[in-house]
Design an enzyme around this catalytic site. Structure first.
Site, PDB file in Angstrom:
ATOM      1  N   ASN A  70      29.747  39.870  51.018  1.00  0.00           N
ATOM      2  CA  ASN A  70      29.144  38.903  51.933  1.00  0.00           C
ATOM      3  C   ASN A  70      29.983  37.622  52.105  1.00  0.00           C
ATOM      4  O   ASN A  70      30.188  36.886  52.981  1.00  0.00           O
ATOM      5  CB  ASN A  70      27.647  38.516  51.767  1.00  0.00           C
ATOM      6  N   ARG A  77      35.857  34.809  57.637  1.00  0.00           N
ATOM      7  CA  ARG A  77      35.617  34.411  59.011  1.00  0.00           C
ATOM      8  C   ARG A  77      36.232  32.968  59.218  1.00  0.00           C
ATOM      9  O   ARG A  77      36.645  32.571  60.366  1.00  0.00           O
ATOM     10  CB  ARG A  77      34.014  34.414  59.422  1.00  0.00           C
ATOM     11  N   TYR A 116      26.073  45.282  35.367  1.00  0.00           N
ATOM     12  CA  TYR A 116      26.813  43.749  35.336  1.00  0.00           C
ATOM     13  C   TYR A 116      28.199  44.027  35.170  1.00  0.00           C
ATOM     14  O   TYR A 116      29.048  43.668  35.875  1.00  0.00           O
ATOM     15  CB  TYR A 116      26.259  43.096  34.291  1.00  0.00           C
ATOM     16  N   TYR A 130      40.125  42.400  49.702  1.00  0.00           N
ATOM     17  CA  TYR A 130      40.090  41.385  50.974  1.00  0.00           C
ATOM     18  C   TYR A 130      41.463  40.522  51.022  1.00  0.00           C
ATOM     19  O   TYR A 130      41.693  40.348  52.079  1.00  0.00           O
ATOM     20  CB  TYR A 130      38.887  40.451  50.712  1.00  0.00           C
ATOM     21  N   THR A 146      29.958  31.203  28.297  1.00  0.00           N
ATOM     22  CA  THR A 146      29.683  29.662  28.728  1.00  0.00           C
ATOM     23  C   THR A 146      28.301  28.997  28.111  1.00  0.00           C
ATOM     24  O   THR A 146      27.278  29.813  28.345  1.00  0.00           O
ATOM     25  CB  THR A 146      29.948  29.394  30.130  1.00  0.00           C
ATOM     26  N   HIS A 152      19.306  27.333  30.880  1.00  0.00           N
ATOM     27  CA  HIS A 152      17.635  27.195  30.911  1.00  0.00           C
ATOM     28  C   HIS A 152      16.929  27.499  29.463  1.00  0.00           C
ATOM     29  O   HIS A 152      17.617  28.318  28.853  1.00  0.00           O
ATOM     30  CB  HIS A 152      17.325  28.458  32.071  1.00  0.00           C
TER      31      HIS A 152
END
Ligand SMILES: O=C(O)[C@H]1O[C@H](OP(=O)(O)OP(=O)(O)OC[C@H]2O[C@@H](n3ccc(=O)[nH]c3=O)[C@H](O)[C@@H]2O)[C@H](O)[C@@H](O)[C@@H]1O
Length: 311
Positions: A70, A77, A116, A130, A146, A152
């Site tokens: 996506n 585009r 993952y 692409y 990192t 969090h």
């Protein structure tokens, strides 16, 4: 423009940006297509802590595969440049050290980390396809462990776990015997490396972005105990499946092509991170709210889910 579905983050992470004239937040999950006008896309989307990405492994793979399709589609585009955040985990449990970009890796396709590792490997493949098929202007960064302020508290990765345990006087939970190694990159250095990669023409990557100074997990625990002055004891718990034994980036390419190398070493970075964690999480959020005079909703349920996942 910032897209997030808050699966592993909270609104507090962007609270100080809300209301900034050049910042726009849109709640969005990249597994769904997205349409906008833009010049550059940083595709950083994916749960990155092993605890989080193994919680819903099929969704993790979908984020790396559908999410990358996506975001590459968006870049195609509108003819935007797109930086794909890849990871040291594409090297798997490496048989060579340090890991240079030429190394193809040693990855289990059917293990608990595969969602993952293989997801990010496919994301790299998609980026290069692409480019080859649609001439999309790609950049690929392989980010190594990192850490830093902004993490969090219940992220579940080793740095935040050890610091919180040390500050609360709880046992420091080393998985395995602590001889496995990691090379920890301070957040400011990582961000600088990513921006340099995006803004130059010399390479599309992949480029390792990490600190080549390697530490055992036991050394990390001892350093955090020393820096916090904690009385916590180290305990040894079983090693999770497929946990890599060693990880150290070769950053020759980043040095030569991006003129980048890390500036913040582990002791200094940990000191700043410990300071960040010393202020209770909710207090940090409230201070930010006070500073900009606005009220932002704090997704507290997320914090509790994270705590449950990390335990
Ligand atoms: O940053 C990276 O390069 C990649 O690797 C990380 O995976 P890992 O290195 O296993 O991250 P941690 O969960 O922080 O674990 C590091 C080491 O500490 C150990 N650990 C972790 C947590 C803990 O409480 N105790 C402990 O001993 C783990 O077993 C592992 O050996 C994460 O998957 C990603 O953030 C990322 O893409």
């Amino acid at each position: 423009m910032c897209l997030d579905n808050f699966f592993t983050s909270t609104r507090s992470g962007i609270a100080d940006l809300m209301g900034h004239p050049r910042f726009e937040f849109i709640r969005h999950d990249v597994t769904e297509p997205f349409y906008c006008e833009c010049d550059m896309v940083y595709n950083m989307a994916c749960p990155a802590s092993p605890v989080h990405y193994q919680w819903n492994p099929i969704k993790t793979t979908k984020v790396s595969v559908l999410g990358t399709i996506n975001m590459m589609g968006l870049a195609k585009r509108v003819k935007a440049r797109i930086l794909q955040a890849s990871t040291s985990e594409i090297y798997g449990d490496p048989e060579v050290t340090p890991q240079s970009e030429e190394y193809w890796g040693h990855v289990n396709t059917i293990g608990v980390r595969s969602c993952y590792d293989e997801g990010k490997r496919v994301a790299e493949t998609l980026a290069f396809d692409y480019l080859r098929s649609n001439n999309v202007d790609i950049r690929v960064a392989r980010i190594f462990n990192t850490y830093g302020p902004g993490m969090h508290p219940y992220d579940g990765r080793v740095v935040s776990n050890f610091i919180l345990q040390a500050l609360h006087g709880e046992d420091i939970t080393i998985y395995g015997d602590g001889s496995q190694t990691r090379s920890f990159g301070y957040v400011d250095d990582t961000v600088d490396g990513l921006i340099r990669l995006m803004n130059q023409e010399a390479t599309i990557g992949p480029v390792n972005i990490g600190n080549p100074n390697e530490f055992t997990v036991k050394e990390l625990a001892e350093m955090i105990i020393e820096l916090t002055g904690s009385k916590s004891k180290i305990v040894f718990l079983p090693l999770p499946g497929d946990d890599p034994k060693q990880r150290r980036p070769n950053i020759t390419r980043a040095k030569a092509l991006l003129e980048w190398e890390p500036k913040v070493q582990l002791r200094e970075g940990l000191t700043k991170t410990i300071h960040y964690f010393k202020v209770p999480f909710s207090e940090t959020v409230l201070n930010r709210q006070r500073a900009d005079g606005k009220h932002h909703t704090i997704d507290r349920s997320c914090m509790f889910i994270m705590r449950a996942l990390a335990s």
